[in-house]
Design a protein around this motif. Structure first.
Motif, PDB file in Angstrom:
ATOM      1  N   TYR A 106       0.825  -1.205   0.000  1.00 21.74           N
ATOM      2  CA  TYR A 106       0.000   0.000   0.000  1.00 21.74           C
ATOM      3  C   TYR A 106       0.861   1.257   0.000  1.00 21.74           C
ATOM      4  CZ  TYR A 106      -4.271   2.670   0.666  1.00 21.74           C
ATOM      5  OH  TYR A 106      -5.329   3.530   0.485  1.00 21.74           O
ATOM      6  N   ARG A 107       2.031   1.174   0.581  1.00 23.22           N
ATOM      7  CA  ARG A 107       2.962   2.305   0.548  1.00 23.22           C
ATOM      8  C   ARG A 107       3.325   2.628  -0.899  1.00 23.22           C
ATOM      9  NH1 ARG A 107       8.557   0.636   2.574  1.00 23.22           N
ATOM     10  NH2 ARG A 107       8.392  -0.397   0.568  1.00 23.22           N
ATOM     11  N   ASP A 108       3.704   1.604  -1.667  1.00 24.18           N
ATOM     12  CA  ASP A 108       4.063   1.827  -3.070  1.00 24.18           C
ATOM     13  C   ASP A 108       2.859   2.303  -3.865  1.00 24.18           C
ATOM     14  OD1 ASP A 108       6.588   0.976  -2.404  1.00 24.18           O
ATOM     15  OD2 ASP A 108       6.347  -1.034  -3.266  1.00 24.18           O
ATOM     16  N   TYR A 109       1.695   1.774  -3.536  1.00 25.38           N
ATOM     17  CA  TYR A 109       0.465   2.158  -4.223  1.00 25.38           C
ATOM     18  C   TYR A 109       0.197   3.649  -4.036  1.00 25.38           C
ATOM     19  CZ  TYR A 109      -4.613   2.382  -5.069  1.00 25.38           C
ATOM     20  OH  TYR A 109      -5.867   2.728  -5.507  1.00 25.38           O
ATOM     21  N   LEU A 110       0.296   4.123  -2.798  1.00 26.67           N
ATOM     22  CA  LEU A 110       0.050   5.548  -2.528  1.00 26.67           C
ATOM     23  C   LEU A 110       1.125   6.430  -3.158  1.00 26.67           C
ATOM     24  CD1 LEU A 110      -1.068   5.417   1.215  1.00 26.67           C
ATOM     25  CD2 LEU A 110      -2.509   5.934  -0.759  1.00 26.67           C
ATOM     26  N   GLU A 111       2.367   6.011  -3.064  1.00 25.55           N
ATOM     27  CA  GLU A 111       3.443   6.816  -3.643  1.00 25.55           C
ATOM     28  C   GLU A 111       3.323   6.877  -5.160  1.00 25.55           C
ATOM     29  OE1 GLU A 111       6.977   5.150  -1.937  1.00 25.55           O
ATOM     30  OE2 GLU A 111       6.637   6.132  -0.001  1.00 25.55           O
ATOM     31  N   GLY A 112       2.782   5.823  -5.753  1.00 30.59           N
ATOM     32  CA  GLY A 112       2.524   5.852  -7.185  1.00 30.59           C
ATOM     33  C   GLY A 112       1.441   6.855  -7.538  1.00 30.59           C
ATOM     34  N   ARG A 113       0.419   6.944  -6.695  1.00 28.58           N
ATOM     35  CA  ARG A 113      -0.655   7.920  -6.935  1.00 28.58           C
ATOM     36  C   ARG A 113      -0.126   9.352  -6.804  1.00 28.58           C
ATOM     37  NH1 ARG A 113      -5.968   6.031  -3.670  1.00 28.58           N
ATOM     38  NH2 ARG A 113      -6.665   8.050  -4.458  1.00 28.58           N
ATOM     39  N   ILE A 114       0.790   9.563  -5.879  1.00 35.40           N
ATOM     40  CA  ILE A 114       1.357  10.896  -5.686  1.00 35.40           C
ATOM     41  C   ILE A 114       2.092  11.375  -6.936  1.00 35.40           C
ATOM     42  CG2 ILE A 114       3.181  12.151  -4.413  1.00 35.40           C
ATOM     43  CD1 ILE A 114       2.344  10.469  -1.956  1.00 35.40           C
ATOM     44  N   LYS A 115       2.720  10.451  -7.642  1.00 37.90           N
ATOM     45  CA  LYS A 115       3.519  10.809  -8.802  1.00 37.90           C
ATOM     46  C   LYS A 115       2.685  11.091 -10.046  1.00 37.90           C
ATOM     47  CE  LYS A 115       7.474   8.139  -7.172  1.00 37.90           C
ATOM     48  NZ  LYS A 115       8.317   6.946  -7.407  1.00 37.90           N
ATOM     49  N   ARG A 116       1.397  10.777  -9.988  1.00 35.80           N
ATOM     50  CA  ARG A 116       0.557  11.025 -11.163  1.00 35.80           C
ATOM     51  C   ARG A 116       0.325  12.515 -11.346  1.00 35.80           C
ATOM     52  NH1 ARG A 116      -4.144   6.643  -9.766  1.00 35.80           N
ATOM     53  NH2 ARG A 116      -2.833   4.779  -9.797  1.00 35.80           N
ATOM     54  N   SER A 117       0.538  12.976 -12.521  1.00 33.22           N
ATOM     55  CA  SER A 117       0.391  14.408 -12.807  1.00 33.22           C
ATOM     56  C   SER A 117      -1.068  14.856 -12.744  1.00 33.22           C
ATOM     57  CB  SER A 117       0.964  14.724 -14.199  1.00 33.22           C
ATOM     58  OG  SER A 117       0.307  13.945 -15.194  1.00 33.22           O
ATOM     59  N   ARG A 132      -4.978  16.332  -8.300  1.00 36.59           N
ATOM     60  CA  ARG A 132      -5.144  17.735  -7.945  1.00 36.59           C
ATOM     61  C   ARG A 132      -4.380  18.057  -6.669  1.00 36.59           C
ATOM     62  NH1 ARG A 132     -11.577  18.295  -8.058  1.00 36.59           N
ATOM     63  NH2 ARG A 132     -11.295  16.353  -6.871  1.00 36.59           N
ATOM     64  N   ARG A 133      -4.053  19.323  -6.485  1.00 38.37           N
ATOM     65  CA  ARG A 133      -3.216  19.748  -5.363  1.00 38.37           C
ATOM     66  C   ARG A 133      -3.832  19.363  -4.020  1.00 38.37           C
ATOM     67  NH1 ARG A 133      -0.751  25.848  -4.311  1.00 38.37           N
ATOM     68  NH2 ARG A 133       0.427  25.295  -2.421  1.00 38.37           N
ATOM     69  N   ASN A 134      -5.126  19.561  -3.883  1.00 40.13           N
ATOM     70  CA  ASN A 134      -5.797  19.234  -2.635  1.00 40.13           C
ATOM     71  C   ASN A 134      -5.704  17.736  -2.345  1.00 40.13           C
ATOM     72  OD1 ASN A 134      -7.463  19.986  -0.344  1.00 40.13           O
ATOM     73  ND2 ASN A 134      -9.132  18.878  -1.362  1.00 40.13           N
ATOM     74  N   GLU A 135      -5.910  16.923  -3.372  1.00 40.36           N
ATOM     75  CA  GLU A 135      -5.810  15.478  -3.217  1.00 40.36           C
ATOM     76  C   GLU A 135      -4.363  15.060  -2.960  1.00 40.36           C
ATOM     77  OE1 GLU A 135      -7.437  13.978  -6.816  1.00 40.36           O
ATOM     78  OE2 GLU A 135      -9.505  14.277  -6.217  1.00 40.36           O
ATOM     79  N   LEU A 136      -3.429  15.787  -3.569  1.00 45.52           N
ATOM     80  CA  LEU A 136      -2.013  15.458  -3.412  1.00 45.52           C
ATOM     81  C   LEU A 136      -1.582  15.578  -1.950  1.00 45.52           C
ATOM     82  CD1 LEU A 136       0.608  14.715  -4.858  1.00 45.52           C
ATOM     83  CD2 LEU A 136       1.045  17.154  -5.177  1.00 45.52           C
ATOM     84  N   THR A 137      -2.045  16.600  -1.278  1.00 46.46           N
ATOM     85  CA  THR A 137      -1.709  16.785   0.139  1.00 46.46           C
ATOM     86  C   THR A 137      -2.218  15.616   0.966  1.00 46.46           C
ATOM     87  OG1 THR A 137      -1.779  19.194  -0.093  1.00 46.46           O
ATOM     88  CG2 THR A 137      -1.983  18.298   2.131  1.00 46.46           C
ATOM     89  N   ARG A 138      -3.450  15.210   0.718  1.00 49.70           N
ATOM     90  CA  ARG A 138      -4.023  14.068   1.435  1.00 49.70           C
ATOM     91  C   ARG A 138      -3.221  12.799   1.167  1.00 49.70           C
ATOM     92  NH1 ARG A 138      -9.093  14.052   3.453  1.00 49.70           N
ATOM     93  NH2 ARG A 138      -9.329  11.860   2.900  1.00 49.70           N
ATOM     94  N   GLU A 139      -2.859  12.584  -0.093  1.00 47.99           N
ATOM     95  CA  GLU A 139      -2.121  11.371  -0.438  1.00 47.99           C
ATOM     96  C   GLU A 139      -0.738  11.367   0.213  1.00 47.99           C
ATOM     97  OE1 GLU A 139      -3.600   8.788  -2.241  1.00 47.99           O
ATOM     98  OE2 GLU A 139      -5.251  10.118  -1.732  1.00 47.99           O
ATOM     99  N   LYS A 140      -0.108  12.540   0.288  1.00 42.35           N
ATOM    100  CA  LYS A 140       1.209  12.619   0.932  1.00 42.35           C
ATOM    101  C   LYS A 140       1.116  12.285   2.417  1.00 42.35           C
ATOM    102  CE  LYS A 140       3.576  15.912  -2.107  1.00 42.35           C
ATOM    103  NZ  LYS A 140       4.204  17.254  -2.214  1.00 42.35           N
ATOM    104  N   LEU A 141       0.066  12.760   3.069  1.00 44.05           N
ATOM    105  CA  LEU A 141      -0.114  12.461   4.485  1.00 44.05           C
ATOM    106  C   LEU A 141      -0.412  10.975   4.701  1.00 44.05           C
ATOM    107  CD1 LEU A 141      -2.141  15.595   5.604  1.00 44.05           C
ATOM    108  CD2 LEU A 141       0.055  14.856   6.576  1.00 44.05           C
ATOM    109  N   LYS A 142      -1.193  10.382   3.812  1.00 47.01           N
ATOM    110  CA  LYS A 142      -1.504   8.961   3.949  1.00 47.01           C
ATOM    111  C   LYS A 142      -0.267   8.098   3.688  1.00 47.01           C
ATOM    112  CE  LYS A 142      -5.154   9.117   1.224  1.00 47.01           C
ATOM    113  NZ  LYS A 142      -6.355   8.685   0.471  1.00 47.01           N
ATOM    114  N   ALA A 143       0.514   8.461   2.670  1.00 46.94           N
ATOM    115  CA  ALA A 143       1.737   7.712   2.383  1.00 46.94           C
ATOM    116  C   ALA A 143       2.727   7.825   3.542  1.00 46.94           C
ATOM    117  CB  ALA A 143       2.370   8.217   1.089  1.00 46.94           C
TER     118      ALA A 143
END
Length: 246
Positions: A17-28, A31-42
């Motif tokens: 799940y760590r790799d899964y979330l970090e992969g989502r973070i790298k997707r261009s 959105r910025r708001n979602e990116l912050t949430r994903e960074k906190l979850k990762a």
């Protein structure tokens, strides 16, 4: 990643799940708001791999994510809310991608598919499983997450037990049996990989493949009162010889 879990069987999707979330973070496209949430979850997943929930302050989650502390409260009420959301999403994903045992030649092969997948998944995400099992004892929201996860996983086990049984089982009885059998593997993995409280048990269990093969054999014998028609390593042949006294 994809890992073959049984010879001739289906391919199991085992996800870190760590790799899964970090992969989502790298997707261009994120959105910025979602990116912050994903960074906190990762960041949460990474921290739970090496530390306990109670020892991690909110500031550490933010530092690990590379974010200012004030950003945290725009997305989560507190760290319990953060960890609960991570566990909710993680468990929902795992239930969704749990492999099918269709095509297995017998009940033992089907159980090997499911048990191998769960063991690999547990070890890839040991911090999440350890946290979920420990926090479920004290936090009602996480208790429900853990319970729903078990229900989702046991549903597939019940399906396989019913598929290979020559007797139609009462649904509640099938659920009870499945929970009991499931606990063999779940608790063994927890003891060996999550808390490491019993080095002697870890030594006796040898390795993950031996553990899965042995417990699957126990499950099969308990369910069908006979040994499966399969080729076994010499290391587990002793279990095949066990008989009750007459």
């Amino acid at each position: 990643m994809k890992i073959p879990v049984a010879e001739g069987g289906p391919i199991s999707h085992v996800i870190s799940y760590r790799d899964y979330l970090e992969g989502r973070i790298k997707r261009s496209a994120v959105r910025r708001n979602e990116l912050t949430r994903e960074k906190l979850k990762a960041a949460t997943v990474r921290l739970l791999e090496s530390g306990g929930y109670h020892e991690i302050p909110i500031s550490t989650f933010c530092e690990e994510a590379g974010l200012a502390k004030g950003t945290f409260y725009l997305h989560f009420a507190d760290k319990e809310d953060l960890v609960a959301q991570v566990l909710e999403e993680y468990t929902a994903l795992q239930v969704k991608i749990m492999p099918s045992a269709d095509g297995s030649k017998d009940a033992y092969a089907a159980l090997i598919v499911l048990n191998s997948w769960f063991a690999e998944t547990f070890c890839e995400n040991v911090g999440l499983h350890r946290s979920m099992m420990q926090l479920s004892e004290a936090i009602p929201r996480i208790t429900k997450i853990w319970t729903d996860f078990l229900k989702g996983l046991s549903a597939r086990y019940i399906e396989e037990v019913q598929r290979w049984s020559n007797t139609t089982l009462d649904p509640e009885f099938a659920t009870f049996v499945t929970y009991c059998l499931w606990g063999m593997l779940d608790q063994a993995l927890y003891a060996i990989y999550a808390v490491k409280r019993n080095p002697d048990f870890e030594r006796l269990a040898r390795n993950q493949a031996y553990l899965v093969q042995s417990i699957t054999l126990f499950q099969h014998r308990a369910l069908f009162l006979e040994n499966p028609e399969a080729t076994f390593d010499k290391s587990v042949e002793g279990f095949l010889m066990l008989r009750g006294r007459k």
